[in-house]
Every structure is written in structure tokens, then in C-alpha cells.
Design an enzyme around this catalytic site. Structure first.
Site, PDB file in Angstrom:
ATOM      1  N   TYR A 473       0.844  -1.187   0.000  1.00 24.85           N
ATOM      2  CA  TYR A 473       0.000   0.000   0.000  1.00 24.85           C
ATOM      3  C   TYR A 473       0.886   1.246   0.000  1.00 24.85           C
ATOM      4  CZ  TYR A 473      -3.640   3.343   1.270  1.00 24.85           C
ATOM      5  OH  TYR A 473      -4.486   4.438   1.272  1.00 24.85           O
ATOM      6  N   ASP A 638     -17.755   3.887  -7.364  1.00 24.56           N
ATOM      7  CA  ASP A 638     -16.632   4.242  -6.495  1.00 24.56           C
ATOM      8  C   ASP A 638     -16.472   5.751  -6.536  1.00 24.56           C
ATOM      9  OD1 ASP A 638     -13.140   3.152  -6.126  1.00 24.56           O
ATOM     10  OD2 ASP A 638     -14.353   4.685  -5.116  1.00 24.56           O
TER      11      ASP A 638
HETATM   12  O1  LIG Z   1     -10.149  10.242   1.327  1.00 28.87           O
HETATM   13  C1  LIG Z   1     -10.070   9.681   2.389  1.00 28.87           C
HETATM   14  N1  LIG Z   1      -9.039   8.895   2.744  1.00 28.87           N
HETATM   15  C2  LIG Z   1      -7.931   8.671   1.835  1.00 28.87           C
HETATM   16  C3  LIG Z   1      -8.309   7.648   0.772  1.00 28.87           C
HETATM   17  O2  LIG Z   1      -9.365   7.047   0.819  1.00 28.87           O
HETATM   18  N2  LIG Z   1      -7.417   7.427  -0.233  1.00 28.87           N
HETATM   19  C4  LIG Z   1      -6.140   8.088  -0.399  1.00 28.87           C
HETATM   20  C5  LIG Z   1      -5.691   7.717  -1.811  1.00 28.87           C
HETATM   21  C6  LIG Z   1      -6.789   6.893  -2.414  1.00 28.87           C
HETATM   22  C7  LIG Z   1      -7.655   6.437  -1.273  1.00 28.87           C
HETATM   23  C8  LIG Z   1      -7.205   5.069  -0.740  1.00 28.87           C
HETATM   24  O3  LIG Z   1      -6.009   4.796  -0.732  1.00 28.87           O
HETATM   25  O4  LIG Z   1      -8.086   4.333  -0.243  1.00 28.87           O
HETATM   26  O5  LIG Z   1     -11.052   9.748   3.379  1.00 28.87           O
HETATM   27  C9  LIG Z   1     -12.117  10.679   3.179  1.00 28.87           C
HETATM   28  C10 LIG Z   1     -11.802  12.033   3.771  1.00 28.87           C
HETATM   29  C11 LIG Z   1     -12.863  12.902   4.052  1.00 28.87           C
HETATM   30  C12 LIG Z   1     -12.620  14.166   4.573  1.00 28.87           C
HETATM   31  C13 LIG Z   1     -11.319  14.570   4.829  1.00 28.87           C
HETATM   32  C14 LIG Z   1     -10.249  13.700   4.568  1.00 28.87           C
HETATM   33  C15 LIG Z   1     -10.490  12.424   4.043  1.00 28.87           C
END
Ligand SMILES: O=C(NCC(=O)N1CCC[C@H]1C(=O)O)OCc1ccccc1
Length: 705
Positions: A473, A638
Site C-alpha cells: 500500500y 466508487d
Molecule cells: O479520502 C479519504 N481517505 C484517503 C483515501 O481514501 N485514499 C487516499 C488515496 C486513495 C484512497 C485510498 O487509498 O483508499 O477519506 C475521506 C476524507 C474525508 C474528509 C477529509 C479527509 C479524508
């Protein structure tokens, strides 16, 4: 020459000039999820892909065995609320876990909430949920088809629905005031789409609002408590203190573990909740994270990473602000993963030592260590206990342990008898004594030691010929900890495979230093760590490139895309799940702007733009070497990582890398599914069967009964 005929895809001359650099974006039109052309693209691609997901001779055997390994009875740790106990349970293959209520911990159970009844195909899932302090009201958020949008409903403790419905909430907690009159939640501006299409839209989520909903009133009358349009990407959240007297108002700025900390004294507001209530701005910057543990009167306890990249516990007296924060449990070598206050004044601290969970009990007021709780090697989660409880429960899992619920009772006089096994999941036809897990520390490109867990059948021969599955990851300070995976068991037991999980930089395995070493301008370290994990497995004769499959999801999908671009000769198969693959435009869609803390700011910062342009999968297709078989998995709903990333990358791959190989470069687009959370078991099994059929046929793995 067996070249695959891919669907014709319109290639336009769309281009952007950013920081004076012109970048072509020929598949920009695939960013429109609702266009006829995009729909036709998805249908045509899925058609081509089918053949490559079905050409593994033992596919049906794989599916049957995988189903068997998923089909075990599992429980969550129980927790007490009001007069009742609650726990989640799944008999094995139920689409969604069911929440049960009991009068006592061993009493008969009755269904309290069954999400399976909400959609016949099981695609309605429980997201955030929480009881009020009295235990008389339960708030729960339901997500449809895997979207991040949720609708909040209420029940009383007899399971009767209240008529309140809160629509278009997202990335929200639910926190009740102790008078049971209402709760705090967060949401964004309602997108202009029909509810059942929620999650297919790509519009950006900004100007997050914090509301207070008064039970019995319509949503339109909810009190707007916080909105800061001058900082549209900030993320407010409210938590009611354990004694009900304060509101902990925190503001996040993105995905970095930092937040502002405001405390509202409800009495000082005369119990009037409004946007102009009097706020104590305890911390009005983003220097660190402060996570509320509990308070005794005006003395508040927090877990923080302020001057402590591996976290620590501090306290703050609201009546003596001049004293600031004082340490209760200082930072130590290990990473403090979580802290929970139980049994009036005990601090249950979970640490991570070389990616393995450890558990300690401290005295809350002095921070003094009282005792360590000895647990097996693996991962602890879901510590469930409160100040008013004299016991707590927690879940334990590892690569070879499906799930054990432990009970710790403070009242047992003999320290050794305090810990007991409360429930033990039992997977039929799985003898874990046939396998072994080892942890190695291999050197990455810059000499940094990287931990990796390697699991396989005992007696494995290191002849370089074993099929291998390498997962990573590497981002957002998320650690990849040991967990039971049915698909890994099948891969090891019936394909004689080696399963490796690399703990790449960018994760949280060693706290914020480890995270920072794998983000922004250090992001290439993560890709190096992964490629050096592959080289280690090859050098140590576990496997060879043509037998090695790599996989990762989301940020891990970026990892797979970047690594297969940079070193296609190193791998025999690559599968990227819901990947972030267009690193120049990721911040424009849904919540992508929040990821700039790890990836950088392509529009606002030229150095970041150049760094991203150098590894962005979409912009760095390798045209010198042939690609191994590669599959992208994504879903129509998604809205965490919008599927356009995968659509554009597969189009560019087929166009530029397709002519150089007869290996399949394909995409699988799931309908009525999202980023992963809440996906019904049937869809998980179908998708995993497709994934490992693709992998097995790509690396020539043979089935053995
Ligand atoms: O986006 C994420 N988390 C990161 C995330 O889900 N990512 C980051 C990169 C792509 C994807 C993953 O790796 O699951 O959570 C939602 C959020 C809401 C409000 C403020 C901050 C975050």
C-alpha cells in the site's frame, strides 16, 4: 502472433498547459461517467476482459474453496450500551453483518439491525453508527452500492424506527447530546443527481458543513454549527464529551494526521447550540493531531503526535489554559496505535512493535504503567470498553488466525486470569499448522530496512519456482497489519504459493517519520521499496519474475501502476484495484483534494507537479519493454477513487503498450459497487475469484487439491 484486439477508443488532441508544461490528455472524455461513449467503452472493455478472467482451468475449484474459507461464523467484540449488550455477527456468507442485542453477555440474541433487509442484493451497507449516552437512541448511516454518501436513520433501544431521516451526509460521525434531544453530523452540498445514482458523480466535495439535528424536526431545520467557505477543503467534526458537558469541535485539513481543537462548554452556551456559540480555541493550527480520550471535569486527555511522531498521551486543563499540555504517557520507541479509557481510570494502550500489536494498561491520572497484556503475534482491533465498564473486549487476527475475541476483566484478582478467550472463529477444513509466517527485513534501494511478512506452506522448497503474491500500500500513514485472508489461504494451499505483505514507507508502521519518508517528494521511495521487495523474493529463491504477481488497492493501485511502468520485467502479473492513476488531475474529483497532503499540489506547486508527472501511471507508460498481464479492477459507484482513473490508464496502456505484447492489458468494471467498504460477500467472492483466476493463469500456477 496472438495480439489482442482491443476495442477502438477515440483519441482526441485535448491537452493542458500547467506551469508552462503542455500535457496531452487524449482520453479526457472518459472523465464523464454519464456519457453514452463512456458507457459504450465500459461495456466493450468488460466484454474483452471476460475471456482473461475465465481461462484458469481450476477457476471453479478456486471459487468453491474460496467460498468455503469465507464461510465461517464470525463475531465482533460485544459492547454494552444502556441496559443491553450488542455485537455484530455473520453466519458466514451473509451479504452484510447483522447487529444483535442481548440482555446479558450470554443471553439469547435478538436482531437489532439487519442491513440485509434494506436491498435484496445486499448492496446496502452500514457505515457510521453510534448509541446515545443513555443507550436509548441509536443513529446509523446506510450507504448504497458502495458510495461514500450515506443516509442517517434513528432507532430506539427496542429497535423501533424514529421518523427522522438525514439525507446526503458524507464522511460523518454521529454524536448525541446527553439529553437525547439531537446529534451532530457532517455533510456536503447535495449534488444534483438522483439518489440512486449517488456515487457515480465525480464532482468535488468542498465546503463541508457540521450540523446539529434536533430529533423530531425536519432536516431542513438542522442547525448549521460550522462552515468555513474561506477554507473549502477543511473538514469539521463534533464529539460530545463523556460527561455530556462539552463539545470537542475538531477541524481537519486533508489526510494528514493533524487537526484544530476547539472546546465548547455547553453550560456556558446555556445549552443553546448555534454557529455563534462561545468557543475555546485550544489549538488553532494544524501542527498536530489531538484525539479526545476522555475528560474529568475540566481536565481533558488526548492522544497526540505533537512533537511525537510515534504518538503519546497528554492532558490539558480547560480552567488553566496557561499550563498548556502536559505529558501523561511519553512517546516511546513503539508506535501508539490507539488509546481507550476503561474501568474509571485505566488507560488501555495498543502499540505496534515491528508491525505487531502489543497491549498495556496504564493509570490514567499518573500515566504509570500497571501491566502488559500478553497476546499472540498478530493484530488487535476494536477495543471495546468504556469508563463505566469493568471489563473490555477486543478482536485479534493474523495471517493464519481468522478471528479471536478476547475478554479482559479488571475484577479478576489473579492478574493471569483477567484475560480469557471469549469467542474463537473456526474455519472448517483449514489446518493452520500446515503454514508458517515469517517476518523479514530487506534492504530497499537506499539501504532502508523494510519489514515484510511472508507466509507459505511449511516445507516450501526455495527453488525459485513458487508462485508468489506480493501486496503493498505505502501511504496515508496507514499500516498494513496482519489479517486473515481467505484468498491468500487458497493461493498457498492449492497453488503452492508464497504470500508476501510489504510494509512500505508512506504507511504508519513506524509513525509519522515512516509516513513522511514515503510521501510528497519522497513518494518514489515507496515504489523502490516495493520493487526491492520483489527483488528480495527473487534473490532468496522464493520465486522468479514470471511467477510473481503484484497487487494493491487505491493508493496501492497507484503503487502497482507506477511499479509495472518502471519495471515491467520484474513481474509476471499485476492487478491494480480502484487505483489512483492520473496524478495530475486526482484532486479535481470528489474527495481527491484531501490526498494532496500525501501526493502534493499539482496545480499550486510546480515542484510537486514535476514530481507527480515523473511517476504518474497515466503519463509514464513504458514503451521499451513488454508489460506482463495486467488487470485494473474498479466499480461504477466508487466515489472515493473515481473509475475514470482506471478508464484513462487502460486506454493509454492498450494504445501505447498493447502493440508490444500479447499479454492482456484489461479492465474489469463492477456495477453497483464502490470503493470496497460494505461490499456484499457474494461480490467479494466473485471479484476475488476473477482476480486470482487472472493471476493464476498469468503466472502459470497449477491447482492441487
Ligand atoms: O479520502 C479519504 N481517505 C484517503 C483515501 O481514501 N485514499 C487516499 C488515496 C486513495 C484512497 C485510498 O487509498 O483508499 O477519506 C475521506 C476524507 C474525508 C474528509 C477529509 C479527509 C479524508
Amino acid at each position: 502472433d496472438g495480439k489482442i484486439v482491443y476495442p477502438a477508443i477515440l483519441r482526441t488532441d485535448v491537452k493542458d498547459t500547467v506551469h508552462g508544461i503542455t500535457v496531452e490528455d487524449p482520453y479526457r472524455w472518459l472523465e464523464d461517467p454519464d456519457s453514452e461513449a463512456t458507457g459504450a467503452f465500459v461495456t466493450a472493455q468488460n466484454e474483452v476482459t471476460k475471456e482473461f478472467l475465465n481461462n484458469f482451468a481450476a477457476r471453479d475449484k478456486y471459487n468453491a474453496r474460496l467460498t468455503e474459507l469465507f464461510n465461517y461464523e464470525r463475531y465482533s467484540a460485544p459492547y454494552k450500551r444502556g441496559n443491553y449488550y450488542y455485537f455484530f455477527h455473520n453466519s458466514g456468507l451473509q451479504a452484510q453483518n447483522i447487529l444483535y442485542q442481548q440482555d446479558s453477555i450470554e443471553g439469547e440474541r435478538r436482531v437489532f439491525l439487519d442491513p440485509n433487509t434494506l436491498e435484496e442484493d445486499g448492496t446496502a451497507a452500514l457505515s457510521t453508527h453510534r448509541f446515545s449516552k443513555s443507550g436509548k437512541i441509536y443513529g446509523y448511516a446506510i450507504a448504497k452500492s458502495g458510495s461514500d454518501w450515506v443516509t442517517i436513520y434513528l432507532k430506539d433501544d427496542k429497535g423501533n424506527a424514529l421518523e427522522d431521516v438525514i439525507e446526503w451526509a458524507k464522511f460523518t460521525d454521529i454524536s448525541f447530546t446527553h439529553d437525547d434531544k439531537g446529534f451532530f453530523y457532517s455533510s456536503y452540498e447535495k449534488p444534483n443527481i438522483d439518489k440512486e445514482k449517488a456515487g457515480t458523480e465525480t464532482g468535488t466535495n468542498i465546503n463541508k458543513r457540521l450540523y446539529y439535528h434536533k430529533i423530531g424536526t425536519p432536516q431542513a431545520e438542522d442547525v448549521l454549527v460550522y462552515l468555513d467557505t474561506s477554507n473549502p477543503t477543511h473538514s469539521p467534526s463534533a464529539e460530545v464529551s463523556d460527561d455530556g458537558k462539552y463539545i470537542l469541535l475538531t477541524v481537519g485539513k486533508d489526510c494528514d494526521p493533524v487537526n484544530k481543537l476547539f472546546i465548547v462548554d455547553l453550560e456556558a452556551t446555556g445549552n443553546v447550540i448555534s454557529r455563534d456559540w462561545p468557543i475555546n480555541k485550544v489549538v488553532d493550527n494544524f501542527d498536530a493531531l489531538y484525539s479526545y480520550l476522555t475528560n474529568d471535569g475540566t481536565v481533558f486527555y488526548f492522544q497526540t503526535n505533537k512533537d511525537a511522531p510515534r504518538y503519546k498521551v497528554v492532558k490539558y486543563d480547560l480552567s488553566k489554559p496557561e499550563q498548556g499540555f502536559t505529558e501523561i504517557v511519553p512517546q516511546v520507541e513503539d508506535v501508539l496505535s490507539s488509546a481507550v479509557v476503561v474501568n474509571k481510570d485505566k488507560l488501555v494502550l495498543q502499540y505496534m512493535h515491528d508491525v505487531k500489536s502489543c497491549l498495556y494498561i496504564h493509570d490514567l491520572s499518573t500515566g504509570r504503567l500497571l501491566n502488559q497484556i500478553t497476546v499472540p503475534i498478530g493484530t488487535i482491533s476494536g477495543i471495546s470498553g468504556r469508563k463505566e465498564d469493568d471489563e473490555f473486549f477486543f478482536s485479534f487476527t493474523s495471517y493464519l488466525t481468522p478471528g479471536t475475541i478476547y475478554r479482559y476483566n479488571f475484577e479478576s484478582l489473579d492478574e493471569e486470569k483477567r484475560l480469557s478467550i471469549f469467542r474463537q472463529a473456526d474455519v472448517k477444513n483449514f489446518d493452520n499448522s500446515l503454514f508458517e509466517t515469517n517476518q523479514v527485513f530487506y534492504e530497499s534501494k537506499d539501504g532502508t530496512k523494510i519489514p515484510m511478512f511472508i507466509t507459505h506452506k511449511k516445507g516450501l522448497v526455495l527453488n525459485s519456482n513458487n508462485p508468489a503474491f506480493l501486496y503493498g500500500y505505502g501511504g496515508f500513514s496507514i499500516p498494513i497489519e496482519a489479517s486473515y485472508s481467505p484468498s491468500a489461504i487458497v493461493f498457498m494451499q492449492h497453488l503452492d504459493g508464497v504470500v508476501a505483505f510489504a510494509n512500505l514507507r508512506g504507511g504508519g508502521e513506524y509513525g509519522e517519520d515512516w509516513h513522511k519518508a514515503g510521501m510528497l517528494l519522497n513518494k518514489q521511495n515507496v515504489f523502490d521499496d516495493f520493487q526491492y521487495a520483489a527483488k528480495y523474493l527473487i534473490r532468496e529463491k522464493y520465486t522468479q519474475p514470471s511467477r510473481l504477481a503484484i497487487n494493491g488497492g487505491s493508493n496501492g493501485g497507484l503503487l502497482v501502476g507506477a511499479c509495472v511502468n518502471q519495471a515491467p520485467e520484474l513481474f509476471g502479473a499485476a492487478v491494480a484495484d480502484v487505483g489512483v492513476l492520473d496524478m495530475l488531475r486526482f484532486h479535481k474529483f470528489t474527495i481527491g483534494h484531501a490526498w494532496q497532503s500525501d501526493y502534493g499540489y499539482p496545480d499550486d506547486n510546480k515542484e510537486d507537479f514535476l514530481n507527480l508527472h515523473k511517476y504518474s501511471p497515466l503519463h509514464n507508460i513504458n514503451t521499451d519493454k513488454p508489460y506482463p498481464p495486467l488487470a485494473l479492477f474498479t466499480s461504477s459507484h466508487d466515489d472515493r477513487v473515481v473509475p475514470l482513473h482506471s478508464f484513462k490508464y487502460i486506454a493509454e496502456l492498450q494504445h501505447k503498450a498493447g502493440p508490444l505484447t500479447s499479454n492482456p492489458l484489461v479492465i474489469r468494471v463492477e456495477t453497483k459497487a464502490g470503493h470496497g467498504a460494505g461490499k456484499p460477500i457474494s461480490k467479494r467472492i466473485a471479484e476475488t475469484t476473477d482476480k486470482f483466476s487472472f493471476i493464476a493463469s498469468s503466472i502459470g500456477a497449477e491447482w492441487r487439491d
